[in-house]
Design a protein around this motif. Structure first.
Motif, PDB file in Angstrom:
ATOM      1  N   SER A 355       0.803  -1.216   0.000  1.00  0.00           N
ATOM      2  CA  SER A 355       0.000   0.000   0.000  1.00  0.00           C
ATOM      3  C   SER A 355       0.837   1.269   0.000  1.00  0.00           C
ATOM      4  N   PHE A 356       2.120   1.163   0.394  1.00  0.00           N
ATOM      5  CA  PHE A 356       3.009   2.323   0.423  1.00  0.00           C
ATOM      6  C   PHE A 356       3.971   2.349  -0.764  1.00  0.00           C
ATOM      7  N   GLU A 357       3.648   1.617  -1.815  1.00  0.00           N
ATOM      8  CA  GLU A 357       4.510   1.623  -3.003  1.00  0.00           C
ATOM      9  C   GLU A 357       4.642   3.035  -3.551  1.00  0.00           C
ATOM     10  N   GLY A 358       5.854   3.436  -3.909  1.00  0.00           N
ATOM     11  CA  GLY A 358       6.106   4.783  -4.407  1.00  0.00           C
ATOM     12  C   GLY A 358       6.611   5.738  -3.339  1.00  0.00           C
ATOM     13  N   HIS A 376      24.650  19.205  15.806  1.00  0.00           N
ATOM     14  CA  HIS A 376      24.115  17.847  15.783  1.00  0.00           C
ATOM     15  C   HIS A 376      22.690  17.950  15.253  1.00  0.00           C
ATOM     16  N   ILE A 377      22.420  17.253  14.161  1.00  0.00           N
ATOM     17  CA  ILE A 377      21.134  17.392  13.475  1.00  0.00           C
ATOM     18  C   ILE A 377      20.424  16.048  13.391  1.00  0.00           C
ATOM     19  N   PHE A 378      19.132  16.046  13.708  1.00  0.00           N
ATOM     20  CA  PHE A 378      18.288  14.879  13.460  1.00  0.00           C
ATOM     21  C   PHE A 378      17.313  15.255  12.354  1.00  0.00           C
ATOM     22  N   SER A 379      17.293  14.447  11.301  1.00  0.00           N
ATOM     23  CA  SER A 379      16.459  14.753  10.139  1.00  0.00           C
ATOM     24  C   SER A 379      15.524  13.595   9.823  1.00  0.00           C
ATOM     25  N   VAL A 380      14.329  13.932   9.387  1.00  0.00           N
ATOM     26  CA  VAL A 380      13.394  12.928   8.873  1.00  0.00           C
ATOM     27  C   VAL A 380      12.850  13.430   7.542  1.00  0.00           C
ATOM     28  N   ARG A 381      12.564  12.487   6.666  1.00  0.00           N
ATOM     29  CA  ARG A 381      12.108  12.858   5.329  1.00  0.00           C
ATOM     30  C   ARG A 381      11.116  11.830   4.818  1.00  0.00           C
ATOM     31  N   ALA A 382      10.067  12.317   4.158  1.00  0.00           N
ATOM     32  CA  ALA A 382       9.115  11.449   3.469  1.00  0.00           C
ATOM     33  C   ALA A 382       9.020  11.896   2.019  1.00  0.00           C
ATOM     34  N   VAL A 383       9.095  10.942   1.108  1.00  0.00           N
ATOM     35  CA  VAL A 383       9.090  11.251  -0.326  1.00  0.00           C
ATOM     36  C   VAL A 383       8.072  10.354  -1.024  1.00  0.00           C
ATOM     37  N   PHE A 384       7.332  10.936  -1.948  1.00  0.00           N
ATOM     38  CA  PHE A 384       6.426  10.147  -2.792  1.00  0.00           C
ATOM     39  C   PHE A 384       6.787  10.416  -4.242  1.00  0.00           C
ATOM     40  N   ASN A 385       7.107   9.352  -4.981  1.00  0.00           N
ATOM     41  CA  ASN A 385       7.492   9.455  -6.388  1.00  0.00           C
ATOM     42  C   ASN A 385       6.454   8.784  -7.277  1.00  0.00           C
ATOM     43  N   PHE A 386       6.157   9.400  -8.386  1.00  0.00           N
ATOM     44  CA  PHE A 386       5.298   8.758  -9.378  1.00  0.00           C
ATOM     45  C   PHE A 386       5.665   9.279 -10.761  1.00  0.00           C
TER      46      PHE A 386
END
Length: 395
Positions: A355-358, A376-386
């Protein structure tokens, strides 16, 4: 420092960064690939939508602590009238105004600009492109995985240039190779500005290496790969390499650093990089190393030497990455200085059919240090590609 590449999705975190750590939403093509996945005449698109949060939770001095949440949307479009001809463009929407260190911000200063607009044509083993594009040089900056892994390396890139490039594919020493030669100058046209939030049009008075009249800067790179095409060597090949040399004519003394620029000169850069992969049962270990020496870095009076190493362990669906970059600044008439970037990341990419494909999710812990500051850095990232394409021929 280079712009971060972030976009429009959502991760529950507040937002702002100290040393803004940019990330390419989509890795740029090593070669201008022509028609892929559709029969000419056809058109296609690739979209990457991303949101990234960078939290500087410890810093020296402490006023550098900050939190930044920023989006990036990258839209790549192409039109292929024939199998050997393509028109391509890349439009990026992201934060385009640098903020003050230690300032928190959420979706601030977001603008849209035309990053690339070029025509490419294939003639036998040669591929030619002309227009506005990102030039080829650092291999690590182009392919190394991670959110913050290429922050220092991005400073040596020559992006958004106007010019022409020829890439010649051939075989030698039992491996596939590609030789690329480019002539370019900095884009100072109206395309260098941005919409919504205006970043300002680039001018000759801004200075910098390559910011001159005419095609006065040049680069040449040689890529080799065993087990795959050079363009896909990092992900699919057994062993690969890149050797490069770049000359950028010095621009005018900049308004920010007039004295330094007057002592500077033309930038001359040399690069060597290598990649390899090792299969370990159900895991794949990918290693990358690169060294670059820049004489009169960015047209200034100082030289620079960069060393980079990256190790990525692929244990699907998660990739674990560790990377380190050191930049030695050879300061004219003063003690040399060093900059360090150590980065540790986990990247989760759901498998096809789920269900999370892409989508792609990543988290990183990064330590950035120079002679005056540590963060000191904490990073989070969410990406959706199509992506998609449509054939334009008669039905």
């Amino acid at each position: 420092m280079k712009r971060p590449v972030c976009i429009v999705l959502a991760v529950v975190c507040s937002g702002a960064v100290l040393l803004v750590f940019p990330v390419a939403a989509m890795a740029e093509d090593r070669l201008p690939v022509l028609v892929e996945g559709c029969a000419a005449p056809c058109a296609g698109y690739e979209v990457s939508a991303e949101v990234q949060n960078d939290w500087v939770f410890a810093a020296d001095p402490s006023l550098l602590k900050s939190d930044e949440l920023e989006p990036t949307i990258t839209v790549d479009l192409f039109l292929a009238p024939t199998d050997n001809l393509r028109f391509a463009t890349s439009i990026i929407t992201e934060h385009v105004i640098e903020r003050e260190a230690g300032e928190n911000q959420i979706f601030h200063g977001v603008g849209s600009y035309l990053a690339e607009l070029y025509t490419s044509a294939e003639a036998g083993p040669a591929t030619i492109r002309a227009g506005k594009f990102d030039t080829i040089f650092s291999l690590a900056s182009e392919v190394a995985p991670g959110i913050n892994a290429t922050e220092l390396l991005s400073d040596i890139d020559a992006d958004e240039r106007l010019g022409a490039e020829v890439v010649l594919d051939f075989a030698g020493l039992g491996i596939k190779q590609a030789l690329a030669a480019t002539a370019f100058t900095t884009d100072r046209s109206f395309l260098s500005n941005s919409l919504f939030t205006r970043r300002g049009r680039t001018r000759l008075s801004d200075g910098g290496a390559g910011n001159t009249d005419g095609l006065s800067s040049f680069s040449i790179t040689l890529d080799g790969c065993r087990g795959a095409e050079p363009v896909a060597c990092y992900s699919d090949g057994d062993f690969g390499y890149r050797f490069g040399m770049r000359y950028q004519a010095a621009g005018q003394p900049s308004r920010e650093e007039p004295e330094d620029r007057l002592k500077g000169g033309d930038e001359l850069a040399y690069l060597a990089a290598a990649t390899t992969s090792v299969e370990l049962d159900e895991m794949t270990l990918r290693l990358l190393g690169e060294t670059t020496y820049l004489r009169h870095f960015d047209g200034g009076s100082d030289d620079a030497w960069l060393l980079t190493g990256s190790a990525a362990l692929e244990l699907e669906p998660v990739t674990y990455v560790a990377s380190y970059t050191q930049q030695l600044n050879l300061v004219a008439g003063e003690p040399d200085t060093r900059e360090h970037l150590a980065d540790f990341e986990a990247i989760y990419e759901p498998q096809e059919g789920t269900s999370f494909e892409g989508w792609e999710f990543a988290a990183a812990y990064t330590v950035a240090r120079d002679a005056d500051e540590t963060a000191h850095i904490f990073s989070v990232r969410a990406v959706f590609n199509f992506d998609g394409d449509v054939e334009l021929g008669a039905q």
